[in-house]
Design a protein around this motif. Structure first.
Motif, PDB file in Angstrom:
ATOM      1  N   ASP A 113       0.489  -1.197  -0.020  1.00 41.34           N
ATOM      2  CA  ASP A 113      -0.057  -0.176  -0.163  1.00 41.34           C
ATOM      3  C   ASP A 113       0.858   1.258   0.007  1.00 41.34           C
ATOM      4  O   ASP A 113       0.274   2.317  -0.034  1.00 41.34           O
ATOM      5  CB  ASP A 113      -1.102  -0.052   1.244  1.00 41.34           C
ATOM      6  N   GLY A 114       2.369   1.211   0.409  1.00 42.06           N
ATOM      7  CA  GLY A 114       2.921   2.602   0.231  1.00 42.06           C
ATOM      8  C   GLY A 114       3.192   2.971  -1.076  1.00 42.06           C
ATOM      9  O   GLY A 114       2.771   2.122  -1.977  1.00 42.06           O
ATOM     10  N   PRO A 115       4.483   3.558  -1.039  1.00 43.31           N
ATOM     11  CA  PRO A 115       4.851   4.533   0.131  1.00 43.31           C
ATOM     12  C   PRO A 115       4.224   5.654   0.542  1.00 43.31           C
ATOM     13  O   PRO A 115       3.200   6.080  -0.173  1.00 43.31           O
ATOM     14  CB  PRO A 115       6.035   4.823  -0.543  1.00 43.31           C
ATOM     15  N   ASP A 116       4.210   5.780   2.006  1.00 45.04           N
ATOM     16  CA  ASP A 116       3.596   6.791   2.599  1.00 45.04           C
ATOM     17  C   ASP A 116       4.687   7.449   3.202  1.00 45.04           C
ATOM     18  O   ASP A 116       5.208   7.118   4.259  1.00 45.04           O
ATOM     19  CB  ASP A 116       2.441   6.481   3.481  1.00 45.04           C
ATOM     20  N   PRO A 117       4.703   9.007   3.077  1.00 41.43           N
ATOM     21  CA  PRO A 117       5.978   9.662   3.949  1.00 41.43           C
ATOM     22  C   PRO A 117       5.709   9.942   5.394  1.00 41.43           C
ATOM     23  O   PRO A 117       6.519  10.217   5.741  1.00 41.43           O
ATOM     24  CB  PRO A 117       5.798  11.143   2.989  1.00 41.43           C
ATOM     25  N   ARG A 118       4.404   9.528   5.668  1.00 40.98           N
ATOM     26  CA  ARG A 118       4.344   9.626   7.124  1.00 40.98           C
ATOM     27  C   ARG A 118       4.767   8.423   7.900  1.00 40.98           C
ATOM     28  O   ARG A 118       5.222   8.528   9.059  1.00 40.98           O
ATOM     29  CB  ARG A 118       2.717   9.728   7.452  1.00 40.98           C
ATOM     30  N   TYR A 119       4.863   7.349   7.296  1.00 35.35           N
ATOM     31  CA  TYR A 119       5.388   5.876   7.850  1.00 35.35           C
ATOM     32  C   TYR A 119       6.425   5.323   7.375  1.00 35.35           C
ATOM     33  O   TYR A 119       7.311   4.774   7.939  1.00 35.35           O
ATOM     34  CB  TYR A 119       3.999   4.989   7.765  1.00 35.35           C
ATOM     35  N   THR A 120       6.578   5.239   5.860  1.00 36.91           N
ATOM     36  CA  THR A 120       7.630   4.309   5.260  1.00 36.91           C
ATOM     37  C   THR A 120       9.105   5.055   5.601  1.00 36.91           C
ATOM     38  O   THR A 120      10.027   4.016   5.659  1.00 36.91           O
ATOM     39  CB  THR A 120       7.274   4.407   3.731  1.00 36.91           C
ATOM     40  N   PRO A 121       9.518   5.944   5.808  1.00 39.72           N
ATOM     41  CA  PRO A 121      10.789   6.283   5.987  1.00 39.72           C
ATOM     42  C   PRO A 121      11.198   5.871   7.486  1.00 39.72           C
ATOM     43  O   PRO A 121      12.241   5.346   7.731  1.00 39.72           O
ATOM     44  CB  PRO A 121      10.768   8.070   6.255  1.00 39.72           C
ATOM     45  N   ALA A 122      10.320   5.991   8.313  1.00 40.84           N
ATOM     46  CA  ALA A 122      10.550   5.396   9.759  1.00 40.84           C
ATOM     47  C   ALA A 122      10.772   3.884   9.888  1.00 40.84           C
ATOM     48  O   ALA A 122      11.563   3.245  10.257  1.00 40.84           O
ATOM     49  CB  ALA A 122       9.324   5.722  11.021  1.00 40.84           C
ATOM     50  N   LEU A 123      10.008   3.225   8.925  1.00 41.70           N
ATOM     51  CA  LEU A 123       9.850   1.841   8.714  1.00 41.70           C
ATOM     52  C   LEU A 123      11.395   1.418   8.112  1.00 41.70           C
ATOM     53  O   LEU A 123      11.869   0.418   8.390  1.00 41.70           O
ATOM     54  CB  LEU A 123       8.864   1.160   7.630  1.00 41.70           C
ATOM     55  N   LEU A 124      11.709   2.411   7.078  1.00 42.95           N
ATOM     56  CA  LEU A 124      12.976   2.143   6.514  1.00 42.95           C
ATOM     57  C   LEU A 124      14.117   2.132   7.565  1.00 42.95           C
ATOM     58  O   LEU A 124      15.214   1.382   7.276  1.00 42.95           O
ATOM     59  CB  LEU A 124      13.048   2.952   5.247  1.00 42.95           C
ATOM     60  N   ASP A 125      14.115   3.128   8.161  1.00 45.51           N
ATOM     61  CA  ASP A 125      14.944   3.396   9.294  1.00 45.51           C
ATOM     62  C   ASP A 125      15.195   2.101  10.142  1.00 45.51           C
ATOM     63  O   ASP A 125      16.388   1.446  10.574  1.00 45.51           O
ATOM     64  CB  ASP A 125      14.525   4.516  10.198  1.00 45.51           C
ATOM     65  N   LEU A 126      13.935   1.745  10.612  1.00 47.79           N
ATOM     66  CA  LEU A 126      14.038   0.264  11.466  1.00 47.79           C
ATOM     67  C   LEU A 126      14.643  -0.710  10.786  1.00 47.79           C
ATOM     68  O   LEU A 126      15.602  -1.598  11.204  1.00 47.79           O
ATOM     69  CB  LEU A 126      12.628  -0.093  11.934  1.00 47.79           C
ATOM     70  N   LEU A 127      14.501  -1.006   9.363  1.00 49.17           N
ATOM     71  CA  LEU A 127      15.010  -2.232   8.703  1.00 49.17           C
ATOM     72  C   LEU A 127      16.518  -1.982   8.486  1.00 49.17           C
ATOM     73  O   LEU A 127      17.197  -3.022   8.519  1.00 49.17           O
ATOM     74  CB  LEU A 127      14.247  -2.231   6.944  1.00 49.17           C
ATOM     75  N   LYS A 128      16.808  -1.069   8.145  1.00 47.85           N
ATOM     76  CA  LYS A 128      18.299  -0.703   8.125  1.00 47.85           C
ATOM     77  C   LYS A 128      19.015  -0.723   9.414  1.00 47.85           C
ATOM     78  O   LYS A 128      20.121  -1.676   9.500  1.00 47.85           O
ATOM     79  CB  LYS A 128      18.777   1.139   7.733  1.00 47.85           C
ATOM     80  N   LYS A 129      18.421  -0.409  10.564  1.00 46.47           N
ATOM     81  CA  LYS A 129      19.008  -0.712  12.046  1.00 46.47           C
ATOM     82  C   LYS A 129      19.182  -2.269  12.023  1.00 46.47           C
ATOM     83  O   LYS A 129      20.065  -2.693  12.506  1.00 46.47           O
ATOM     84  CB  LYS A 129      18.149  -0.093  13.220  1.00 46.47           C
ATOM     85  N   GLU A 130      18.302  -3.301  11.780  1.00 44.51           N
ATOM     86  CA  GLU A 130      18.076  -4.307  11.965  1.00 44.51           C
ATOM     87  C   GLU A 130      18.778  -5.247  10.877  1.00 44.51           C
ATOM     88  O   GLU A 130      18.831  -6.342  10.971  1.00 44.51           O
ATOM     89  CB  GLU A 130      16.656  -5.028  12.075  1.00 44.51           C
ATOM     90  N   GLU A 131      19.169  -4.385   9.882  1.00 50.80           N
ATOM     91  CA  GLU A 131      19.697  -5.099   8.618  1.00 50.80           C
ATOM     92  C   GLU A 131      19.007  -6.305   7.933  1.00 50.80           C
ATOM     93  O   GLU A 131      19.347  -7.327   7.415  1.00 50.80           O
ATOM     94  CB  GLU A 131      21.161  -5.698   8.965  1.00 50.80           C
ATOM     95  N   VAL A 132      17.603  -5.721   7.854  1.00 53.54           N
ATOM     96  CA  VAL A 132      16.594  -6.781   7.236  1.00 53.54           C
ATOM     97  C   VAL A 132      16.105  -5.858   5.794  1.00 53.54           C
ATOM     98  O   VAL A 132      15.907  -4.696   5.692  1.00 53.54           O
ATOM     99  CB  VAL A 132      15.504  -6.899   8.158  1.00 53.54           C
ATOM    100  N   HIS A 133      16.265  -6.719   4.744  1.00 53.90           N
ATOM    101  CA  HIS A 133      15.678  -6.439   3.532  1.00 53.90           C
ATOM    102  C   HIS A 133      14.325  -6.845   3.466  1.00 53.90           C
ATOM    103  O   HIS A 133      13.815  -8.124   3.769  1.00 53.90           O
ATOM    104  CB  HIS A 133      16.774  -7.016   2.322  1.00 53.90           C
ATOM    105  N   ALA A 134      13.581  -5.908   2.930  1.00 55.90           N
ATOM    106  CA  ALA A 134      11.963  -6.341   2.549  1.00 55.90           C
ATOM    107  C   ALA A 134      11.739  -6.203   1.158  1.00 55.90           C
ATOM    108  O   ALA A 134      12.360  -5.727   0.313  1.00 55.90           O
ATOM    109  CB  ALA A 134      11.131  -5.431   3.669  1.00 55.90           C
ATOM    110  N   THR A 135      10.341  -6.711   0.890  1.00 55.92           N
ATOM    111  CA  THR A 135       9.545  -6.442  -0.308  1.00 55.92           C
ATOM    112  C   THR A 135       8.662  -5.652  -0.198  1.00 55.92           C
ATOM    113  O   THR A 135       7.633  -5.637   0.458  1.00 55.92           O
ATOM    114  CB  THR A 135       9.395  -7.779  -0.946  1.00 55.92           C
ATOM    115  N   PHE A 136       8.638  -4.356  -1.046  1.00 55.57           N
ATOM    116  CA  PHE A 136       7.469  -3.477  -0.890  1.00 55.57           C
ATOM    117  C   PHE A 136       6.515  -3.553  -2.148  1.00 55.57           C
ATOM    118  O   PHE A 136       6.920  -3.235  -3.267  1.00 55.57           O
ATOM    119  CB  PHE A 136       8.193  -1.939  -0.965  1.00 55.57           C
ATOM    120  N   PHE A 137       5.385  -3.907  -2.035  1.00 58.52           N
ATOM    121  CA  PHE A 137       4.341  -3.918  -3.121  1.00 58.52           C
ATOM    122  C   PHE A 137       3.792  -2.530  -3.025  1.00 58.52           C
ATOM    123  O   PHE A 137       3.016  -2.277  -2.394  1.00 58.52           O
ATOM    124  CB  PHE A 137       3.370  -5.234  -3.032  1.00 58.52           C
TER     125      PHE A 137
END
Length: 238
Positions: free
Chosen positions: A52-76
């Protein structure tokens, strides 16, 4: 009496046609079709996906978390949202995430004609191409399809991917604790997890992705502690 019978017959034919265009393809594709990806063939891995994204209210914070945890995801992604947030799409790519297609505007396939389905894919592909993205994977909104959906996706070289785990994270009743508990109870080796990084513009509750991110901050370290690693579709050659 004859008019009444004719009306009932007409209604029955209409209902059968509607079901043939909507419900039957969706059930077949979700539950029976063998080439529809619902899990991955690695028991020590899981796939983390977001719709459903990207959404500037939420997606950047999610990307920050994924970067911190060194996790790669798939964004539909929803192509209209991507067009409004090209910097977020570029960040996804730069940080090793997979950008895939969800929809042009999150319209239900049940309400889409064959002509509109073709238009939606063509427009979406054009929008993403302008950002340097050639989507190889597709997930229909809500998993709903019509007879034109998957043939059109394949015409554009996209593999359809569904999911095996949800946590109902779009709901107003789903607190971070509820999402955390559901994920930890449901995720197992080979799971494809479906979460959401946008809310109101696709039918989710206001602020829902914030609770999803809070839950993931707890869940990701635990899943890694259980021995799981996170993969993208390319890594498992879907």
């Amino acid at each position: 009496m004859a008019k009444h019978s004719l009306l009932l017959t007409a209604l029955g034919v209409t209902a059968a046609c509607a079901a043939g265009y909507t419900v039957v393809p969706t059930i077949y594709n979700k539950r029976i079709r063998r080439d529809m990806v619902r899990t991955i063939p690695q028991q020590n891995a899981v796939m983390l996906t977001f719709d459903d994204g990207p959404d500037p209210r939420y997606t950047p914070a999610l990307l920050d978390l994924l970067k911190k945890e060194e996790v790669h995801a798939t964004f539909f992604v929803v192509a209209d949202n991507a067009r409004e947030n090209p910097a977020i799409i570029k960040r996804m790519q730069a940080e090793g995430h997979t950008v895939a297609l969800h929809a042009l505007s999150h319209r239900c396939a049940w309400l889409s004609s064959g002509r509109y389905t073709q238009y939606e894919f063509a427009q979406s592909v054009q929008i993403l191409a302008s950002m340097g993205v050639t989507p190889r994977y597709y997930r229909p909104p809500w998993g709903y399809t019509n007879p034109h959906t998957l043939p059109t996706a394949r015409r554009y070289g996209m593999r359809p991917i569904l999911w095996s785990v949800m946590a109902e994270d779009w709901s107003a009743r789903s607190t971070a604790d509820v999402i955390t508990d559901k994920l930890l109870a449901r995720v197992k080796g080979g799971s494809i997890i479906c979460l959401h990084d946008a809310g109101e513009n696709s039918g989710g509750a206001p602020g829902a992705p914030t609770r999803t991110i809070q839950a993931l901050a707890r869940v990701l370290p635990i899943l890694k502690g259980r021995g799981y690693h996170f993969v993208t579709p390319q890594q498992v050659q879907l």
